[in-house]
Design a protein around this motif. Structure first.
Motif, PDB file in Angstrom:
ATOM      1  N   PHE A  35       0.817  -1.210   0.000  1.00 41.78           N
ATOM      2  CA  PHE A  35       0.000   0.000   0.000  1.00 41.78           C
ATOM      3  C   PHE A  35       0.855   1.267   0.000  1.00 41.78           C
ATOM      4  CE2 PHE A  35      -2.447  -3.328   2.162  1.00 41.78           C
ATOM      5  CZ  PHE A  35      -3.679  -3.251   1.537  1.00 41.78           C
ATOM      6  N   HIS A  36       0.461   2.217  -0.822  1.00 39.88           N
ATOM      7  CA  HIS A  36       1.196   3.495  -0.799  1.00 39.88           C
ATOM      8  C   HIS A  36       0.885   4.282   0.466  1.00 39.88           C
ATOM      9  CE1 HIS A  36      -2.173   6.247  -1.675  1.00 39.88           C
ATOM     10  NE2 HIS A  36      -2.567   5.437  -2.632  1.00 39.88           N
ATOM     11  N   GLY A  41       5.456   4.577   3.304  1.00 38.60           N
ATOM     12  CA  GLY A  41       5.160   5.490   2.222  1.00 38.60           C
ATOM     13  C   GLY A  41       5.422   4.942   0.833  1.00 38.60           C
ATOM     14  N   PRO A  42       5.140   5.755  -0.186  1.00 45.70           N
ATOM     15  CA  PRO A  42       5.256   5.295  -1.573  1.00 45.70           C
ATOM     16  C   PRO A  42       6.681   5.080  -2.063  1.00 45.70           C
ATOM     17  CG  PRO A  42       4.643   7.609  -1.506  1.00 45.70           C
ATOM     18  CD  PRO A  42       4.565   7.105  -0.099  1.00 45.70           C
ATOM     19  N   LYS A  43       7.681   5.554  -1.333  1.00 40.15           N
ATOM     20  CA  LYS A  43       9.057   5.325  -1.782  1.00 40.15           C
ATOM     21  C   LYS A  43       9.384   3.835  -1.841  1.00 40.15           C
ATOM     22  CE  LYS A  43      10.891   9.737  -0.078  1.00 40.15           C
ATOM     23  NZ  LYS A  43      11.065  10.348  -1.393  1.00 40.15           N
ATOM     24  N   VAL A  44       8.787   3.056  -0.963  1.00 39.18           N
ATOM     25  CA  VAL A  44       8.982   1.608  -1.004  1.00 39.18           C
ATOM     26  C   VAL A  44       8.449   1.050  -2.321  1.00 39.18           C
ATOM     27  CG1 VAL A  44       8.253  -0.573   0.026  1.00 39.18           C
ATOM     28  CG2 VAL A  44       8.963   1.317   1.490  1.00 39.18           C
ATOM     29  N   SER A  90      -5.173   4.315   0.980  1.00 42.51           N
ATOM     30  CA  SER A  90      -4.356   3.893  -0.162  1.00 42.51           C
ATOM     31  C   SER A  90      -5.168   3.825  -1.447  1.00 42.51           C
ATOM     32  CB  SER A  90      -3.721   2.525   0.127  1.00 42.51           C
ATOM     33  OG  SER A  90      -2.900   2.574   1.273  1.00 42.51           O
ATOM     34  N   ALA A  91      -6.237   4.625  -1.518  1.00 45.02           N
ATOM     35  CA  ALA A  91      -7.046   4.637  -2.732  1.00 45.02           C
ATOM     36  C   ALA A  91      -6.184   5.033  -3.928  1.00 45.02           C
ATOM     37  CB  ALA A  91      -8.207   5.614  -2.569  1.00 45.02           C
ATOM     38  N   GLY A  92      -6.494   4.446  -5.073  1.00 44.25           N
ATOM     39  CA  GLY A  92      -5.729   4.755  -6.283  1.00 44.25           C
ATOM     40  C   GLY A  92      -4.732   3.654  -6.593  1.00 44.25           C
ATOM     41  N   LEU A  93      -3.601   4.052  -7.144  1.00 41.62           N
ATOM     42  CA  LEU A  93      -2.622   3.079  -7.601  1.00 41.62           C
ATOM     43  C   LEU A  93      -1.690   2.621  -6.492  1.00 41.62           C
ATOM     44  CD1 LEU A  93      -1.587   4.427 -11.123  1.00 41.62           C
ATOM     45  CD2 LEU A  93      -3.061   2.481 -10.592  1.00 41.62           C
ATOM     46  N   ASP A 214       2.574   9.359 -11.005  1.00 46.17           N
ATOM     47  CA  ASP A 214       2.771  10.710 -10.481  1.00 46.17           C
ATOM     48  C   ASP A 214       2.415  10.804  -9.002  1.00 46.17           C
ATOM     49  OD1 ASP A 214       3.582  11.521 -12.966  1.00 46.17           O
ATOM     50  OD2 ASP A 214       1.813  12.751 -13.400  1.00 46.17           O
ATOM     51  N   GLU A 215       1.376  10.090  -8.604  1.00 49.38           N
ATOM     52  CA  GLU A 215       0.879  10.226  -7.222  1.00 49.38           C
ATOM     53  C   GLU A 215       1.841   9.661  -6.185  1.00 49.38           C
ATOM     54  OE1 GLU A 215      -2.577   6.950  -7.073  1.00 49.38           O
ATOM     55  OE2 GLU A 215      -2.232   7.891  -9.017  1.00 49.38           O
TER      56      GLU A 215
END
Length: 259
Positions: A35-36, A41-44, A90-93, A214-215
């Motif tokens: 999950f972002h 966080g999204p860096k993973v 974590s909605a979205g990608l 992008d997100e």
């Protein structure tokens, strides 16, 4: 890279700090979802994406990685409030790895069963991408259908947790390679370098970096826009692959000293 839609939250996988989940997608596949919105966080997810795509080009045994469109309503029936919050945040990608049912964790005592060619390629790959998490304590490798598989690359590319002097840092060796579980059997790192480095071209790097959603970008970074952050990833990866590659010499020297 394929994109699928999550259709069923199966169960949480309570391993590590990111709380991944087993999910089913609209292609009828089962995946381990990351999950972002997790604490790391999204860096993973960015590290996972870049490593998986580079590994695929290098023909390393990495399960397919897909982007997953997640509807936050998917967690509504989950009684655990922490998991509900994670799904809703974590909605979205997000990103997921193909689930390998019945796979077993790789035992470091079995490393002699890994060919020198494969071990050298994996050591080279992890040194290039600064993966600190393939040690005897946590191999992040599975055995499935009698084949070795590489998983969990979220700890790689740690440069993106602090972009200070990142181009200078791209030229540095990777001292953590001394902890690599396969280093003792990787006796052909020089040959791996000759075979693998030419595959990582500037155009390949640009193409892979362009796949980052992008997100996922502009999260605790010094950059003004997503294009600037993409350029930083590309510049770092290109600088690191340029000759001479200090990470190659470091791996060879450390292995020689350990014999």
């Amino acid at each position: 890279m394929r994109c699928v839609r999550a259709t069923r939250y199966v169960l949480p996988l309570r391993e590590g700090g990111s709380l991944p989940a087993l999910i089913e997608a609209d292609d009828d596949g089962m995946y381990v979802l990351k999950f972002h919105g997790a604490g790391q966080g999204p860096k993973v997810l960015i590290a996972e994406l870049i490593c998986a795509e580079i590994g695929r080009v290098l023909e390393l045994p990495i399960p397919e990685v897909v982007l997953v469109d997640l509807d936050p309503a998917l967690g509504n029936n989950e009684p655990d409030g922490e998991i509900q919050s994670l799904v809703q945040g974590s909605a979205g990608l997000n990103l997921a790895i193909d689930f390998l049912p019945g796979a077993l964790a790789f035992d470091p005592l079995d490393r002699l069963s890994v060919s020198s060619e494969l071990a050298s390629a994996i050591v080279w790959f992890d040194a290039y991408l600064t993966n600190v998490d393939r040690t005897p304590r946590n191999t992040n490798m599975l055995l499935w259908h009698r084949q070795l598989w590489l998983i969990d690359h979220g700890a790689a590319l740690y440069v993106h947790h602090s972009w200070d002097n990142y181009l200078q840092r791209a030229l540095s060796p990777f001292s953590n390679i001394r902890e690599h579980v396969l280093l003792p059997v990787a006796n052909d790192i020089r040959q791996a370098d000759r075979l693998l480095a030419p595959r990582i071209t500037p155009s390949l790097i640009e193409d892979i970096v362009a796949r980052i959603p992008d997100e996922w970008l502009l999260q605790h970074t010094p950059f003004e826009d997503v294009q600037a952050e993409r350029q930083a990833y590309s510049d770092y990866l290109r600088a690191r692959i340029e000759s001479p590659r200090a990470f190659v010499e470091e791996a060879i020297n450390v292995r020689t000293q350990g014999l």
